[in-house]
Design a protein around this motif. Sequence first.
Motif, PDB file in Angstrom:
ATOM      1  N   SER C 102       0.837  -1.209   0.000  1.00 29.36           N
ATOM      2  CA  SER C 102       0.000   0.000   0.000  1.00 29.36           C
ATOM      3  C   SER C 102       0.871   1.257   0.000  1.00 29.36           C
ATOM      4  CB  SER C 102      -0.954  -0.008   1.192  1.00 29.36           C
ATOM      5  OG  SER C 102      -0.240   0.091   2.391  1.00 29.36           O
ATOM      6  N   ASP C 103       2.052   1.167   0.629  1.00 30.34           N
ATOM      7  CA  ASP C 103       2.975   2.305   0.570  1.00 30.34           C
ATOM      8  C   ASP C 103       3.366   2.596  -0.870  1.00 30.34           C
ATOM      9  OD1 ASP C 103       2.944   2.683   3.247  1.00 30.34           O
ATOM     10  OD2 ASP C 103       4.799   1.599   3.651  1.00 30.34           O
ATOM     11  N   TYR C 107       2.640   5.859  -3.271  1.00 32.40           N
ATOM     12  CA  TYR C 107       3.770   6.510  -3.945  1.00 32.40           C
ATOM     13  C   TYR C 107       3.507   6.631  -5.446  1.00 32.40           C
ATOM     14  CZ  TYR C 107       8.741   7.160  -5.179  1.00 32.40           C
ATOM     15  OH  TYR C 107       9.932   7.633  -5.657  1.00 32.40           O
ATOM     16  N   CYS C 108       3.124   5.533  -6.048  1.00 34.87           N
ATOM     17  CA  CYS C 108       2.877   5.531  -7.494  1.00 34.87           C
ATOM     18  C   CYS C 108       1.740   6.484  -7.868  1.00 34.87           C
ATOM     19  CB  CYS C 108       2.548   4.114  -7.972  1.00 34.87           C
ATOM     20  SG  CYS C 108       3.972   3.012  -7.966  1.00 34.87           S
ATOM     21  N   ARG C 109       0.724   6.493  -7.033  1.00 31.86           N
ATOM     22  CA  ARG C 109      -0.381   7.425  -7.298  1.00 31.86           C
ATOM     23  C   ARG C 109       0.092   8.865  -7.274  1.00 31.86           C
ATOM     24  NH1 ARG C 109      -5.750   5.200  -4.127  1.00 31.86           N
ATOM     25  NH2 ARG C 109      -5.937   3.285  -5.342  1.00 31.86           N
ATOM     26  N   ALA C 195      -1.791   2.810 -11.298  1.00 33.98           N
ATOM     27  CA  ALA C 195      -0.764   2.983 -10.271  1.00 33.98           C
ATOM     28  C   ALA C 195      -0.729   1.762  -9.342  1.00 33.98           C
ATOM     29  CB  ALA C 195      -1.014   4.262  -9.484  1.00 33.98           C
ATOM     30  N   SER C 196      -1.894   1.237  -8.977  1.00 36.61           N
ATOM     31  CA  SER C 196      -1.874   0.102  -8.051  1.00 36.61           C
ATOM     32  C   SER C 196      -1.366  -1.156  -8.753  1.00 36.61           C
ATOM     33  CB  SER C 196      -3.260  -0.117  -7.430  1.00 36.61           C
ATOM     34  OG  SER C 196      -4.195  -0.388  -8.433  1.00 36.61           O
ATOM     35  N   GLN C 197      -1.614  -1.267 -10.028  1.00 36.37           N
ATOM     36  CA  GLN C 197      -1.060  -2.396 -10.779  1.00 36.37           C
ATOM     37  C   GLN C 197       0.461  -2.316 -10.807  1.00 36.37           C
ATOM     38  OE1 GLN C 197      -2.837  -4.963 -12.299  1.00 36.37           O
ATOM     39  NE2 GLN C 197      -4.702  -4.159 -11.377  1.00 36.37           N
ATOM     40  N   VAL C 198       0.961  -1.124 -11.055  1.00 33.79           N
ATOM     41  CA  VAL C 198       2.416  -0.945 -11.064  1.00 33.79           C
ATOM     42  C   VAL C 198       2.981  -1.273  -9.690  1.00 33.79           C
ATOM     43  CG1 VAL C 198       4.285   0.736 -11.305  1.00 33.79           C
ATOM     44  CG2 VAL C 198       2.350   0.784 -12.892  1.00 33.79           C
TER      45      VAL C 198
ATOM     46  N   VAL D 165       0.925 -11.174 -11.353  1.00 36.65           N
ATOM     47  CA  VAL D 165       0.452 -10.494 -10.132  1.00 36.65           C
ATOM     48  C   VAL D 165      -0.396  -9.266 -10.468  1.00 36.65           C
ATOM     49  CG1 VAL D 165       2.399 -11.265  -8.747  1.00 36.65           C
ATOM     50  CG2 VAL D 165       2.515  -9.064  -9.957  1.00 36.65           C
ATOM     51  N   ALA D 166      -0.222  -8.782 -11.683  1.00 37.89           N
ATOM     52  CA  ALA D 166      -1.079  -7.675 -12.132  1.00 37.89           C
ATOM     53  C   ALA D 166      -1.748  -8.130 -13.421  1.00 37.89           C
ATOM     54  CB  ALA D 166      -0.239  -6.429 -12.379  1.00 37.89           C
ATOM     55  N   ASP D 167      -2.760  -7.400 -13.873  1.00 37.67           N
ATOM     56  CA  ASP D 167      -3.391  -7.857 -15.103  1.00 37.67           C
ATOM     57  C   ASP D 167      -2.408  -7.717 -16.269  1.00 37.67           C
ATOM     58  OD1 ASP D 167      -4.387  -5.369 -16.923  1.00 37.67           O
ATOM     59  OD2 ASP D 167      -4.436  -4.859 -14.780  1.00 37.67           O
ATOM     60  N   VAL D 168      -2.590  -8.577 -17.248  1.00 42.47           N
ATOM     61  CA  VAL D 168      -1.599  -8.699 -18.319  1.00 42.47           C
ATOM     62  C   VAL D 168      -1.380  -7.389 -19.066  1.00 42.47           C
ATOM     63  CG1 VAL D 168      -1.008  -9.933 -20.412  1.00 42.47           C
ATOM     64  CG2 VAL D 168      -2.193 -11.120 -18.587  1.00 42.47           C
ATOM     65  N   GLN D 169      -2.459  -6.653 -19.293  1.00 40.35           N
ATOM     66  CA  GLN D 169      -2.325  -5.389 -20.023  1.00 40.35           C
ATOM     67  C   GLN D 169      -1.420  -4.425 -19.267  1.00 40.35           C
ATOM     68  OE1 GLN D 169      -3.219  -5.448 -22.941  1.00 40.35           O
ATOM     69  NE2 GLN D 169      -4.512  -7.284 -22.815  1.00 40.35           N
TER      70      GLN D 169
END
Lengths: 212, 212, 212, 212
Positions: C102-103, C107-109, C195-198, D165-169
């Motif tokens: 979550s940190d 950050y990414c957001r 951002a959360s995906q990253v 861990v994240a969606d493929v796109q």
Amino acid sequence: MPGALADDGASAYDGIGAIDDETPRVGRPRDPRVDSAVREATLRLLVEDGYQATSIQAIARLAGVSAPSIYRRWSSKAELVEEAVFPTGQLVEPSLTGDIGSDLETYCRGIVEHLADPAVRAAIPGLLTEYQTDPELFQRLVQRSLTPMRAAFADFVARTGRQPVADVQSLFDVMIGALFVRAISTGAADAEAFASQVARVISAALIAEEAS
Amino acid sequence: MPGALADDGASAYDGIGAIDDETPRVGRPRDPRVDSAVREATLRLLVEDGYQATSIQAIARLAGVSAPSIYRRWSSKAELVEEAVFPTGQLVEPSLTGDIGSDLETYCRGIVEHLADPAVRAAIPGLLTEYQTDPELFQRLVQRSLTPMRAAFADFVARTGRQPVADVQSLFDVMIGALFVRAISTGAADAEAFASQVARVISAALIAEEAS
Amino acid sequence: MPGALADDGASAYDGIGAIDDETPRVGRPRDPRVDSAVREATLRLLVEDGYQATSIQAIARLAGVSAPSIYRRWSSKAELVEEAVFPTGQLVEPSLTGDIGSDLETYCRGIVEHLADPAVRAAIPGLLTEYQTDPELFQRLVQRSLTPMRAAFADFVARTGRQPVADVQSLFDVMIGALFVRAISTGAADAEAFASQVARVISAALIAEEAS
Amino acid sequence: MPGALADDGASAYDGIGAIDDETPRVGRPRDPRVDSAVREATLRLLVEDGYQATSIQAIARLAGVSAPSIYRRWSSKAELVEEAVFPTGQLVEPSLTGDIGSDLETYCRGIVEHLADPAVRAAIPGLLTEYQTDPELFQRLVQRSLTPMRAAFADFVARTGRQPVADVQSLFDVMIGALFVRAISTGAADAEAFASQVARVISAALIAEEAS
DNA sequence: CAATAACCGAGACGGTACGTCGAGTCTTATA
DNA sequence: TATAAGACTCGACGTACCGTCTCGGTTATTG
């Protein structure tokens, strides 16, 4: 009383009792070095770079002076250049010493010498251009420089006792015009020879009085 | 047949009788309306606002033309003004019809009339100023305008059979100088009267050949 | 005491604690309204018309300011845009509050939010283009913006006690690159989700330390 | 006959044996040397002078071609550059040969190699800038280049049998973004090393399927 | 002797012109 | 009838000078 006029003219500038030539008496006095530095820079730039390139900022730079200090003293480039180039009362006068021909030659040489001065040469077309915008300036210069010359020439002709083939004013205009154009266009080169040629033409236009 | 094509291409450029006035034969031709609009605008601005205020951008604005279109045709303001004011071969020539005095008067009137044209009057001091930067331009104009006039005048004097009191070139300079200065400074006002006065002075400088 | 005055004058310039921020103390001070008007106009034009159409002249027009006033302050469009878009120290920093995932998301957001700002989005490709001509400018911005971020991220990773599968610098580059391209190309739309995906991907690249 | 026109239009793009893609069959045919000369000049200028300085006129000059000849073929600089830099179907595809990690590394290297090409590097920020004015162009390029890559990557991931861990796109976006920014900012220097670091990060985001 | 007022340099101000260059369009001769 | 070349309009470029202004600071004369 004819001298009185000249005196008056002088008094306007530095005559006795001239109380106030519009300069204020309070506050820090103007630095006279600024005046002379500006004048010198103006003449130098005129000769070296021509009228156009003689910008106020360039003068200020060369004189080591700020632009506002120049504008405080002269309202425009034309005024500054005019004052720098035609300081005051640089009157060339004809004198009747004996031979009319040689008197005229001396006279013409004096005129052309003055006009062919590099700074004068450079300044004149520029000033003429400015006069298109501000005709008043031109009238002032004519009044100041040409009018007394005109009177002196008329006086000279009268004293010769000769009869001009054209009216005296026009004769003066012919002479001045010829010398002026030559000085502007060719400068000092061969100016003396040309002056004597002009003197001959003017001489020829002065007919000896009939004996009768 | 294939060779013929190539020949055609070549002949288009350097064939016999090719006029070749340095204008390109390919591409969109220059719009002649641009030329005339610019010339007209130049003359109008010269007369109305003087040389200084006659900026290339102002001309472009008034002519409804872009600045690059002007720079494409003329390399500088001086060149444009010169061409607008002295189109080509506007030669004033003296003619020996009978009385030398009246011939000269006609001649002088013609000259002063041309010089007193408002656009010419406005242009000349400006051009003289530019010549300080680019003396070559001045020589070109002199060559183009003054040299033929000078020759025609010398010829005229020769045909009169009179003996000038000064050399012919100087006499020409006196005449032109007088008329030039008058036209520039005073314009067309009383120009005719002045022209006849000048004619008298020049006349007086032409002495009738001895009978002997 | 007279000397004291002079001393005072000197101390005004180089006394202890003199701030000396290279701004001249003489001359008319710059009008701060000009600065802010220009900055605002720049941002507005960037957003509305894009980088290309944001010409210095257009900015000057919109800001009600003359073009020279802009050139007096900024040497080029790139410099002006850079300053308007990245004012100073707008640092986004990661904080280790508890859950690493979550940190990182927070950050990414923060990063994507900043990059997705319409003015920033519009400015970046333009600036990158200018950097082809003047690579120095790019280095300056990197130094100013990216280097401290990079250090802060490395510090963050170290404090997590996790072992990254790639070196920390590259990991930072992966994260920034992903967010950067997304912000530039898609803008703020769905930026949070991305951002959360990253953050998840970066998280997965941080392996929990072995128990041993 | 009514259907004929429509058929022609379709066949221009994907018909079997499509002879003629919308170029007219009458009149003077286009000189194919112009096309190639322009493309070459574009690439050379991009690399040497950057996107900004790569003006249509500069391309025309270097290619020995007139500007209208370029506009006749491409509607804008963006279109020309795009075509010159991304000719067509230069697809980089991942292949599953064995070890996922090394497959990804090969894939990433291929991508960064392509993006780090000097002409591509120079073109991209410029194109992005143009896209601000004409977003449609951007969509076209994305459609043409990125969409097939995206599909190929998703297919690759599916075939690995791993769980991202994240969606493929988003995973694709992370990878491309990282490589893209690196290629644009740093170029080919150390690109291979960086590619393998990226491959590791992507690898780590693909979790081995549970044995269950 | 303090207050006053005009001076000084420096430099910013809004305007405007400079001459060049690029963007696209249009017109003509040529193929 | 389409192409190639070049002139076209438009507008931005960055610089220079214009004449004015606002500063901080100096130097005489006044009260």
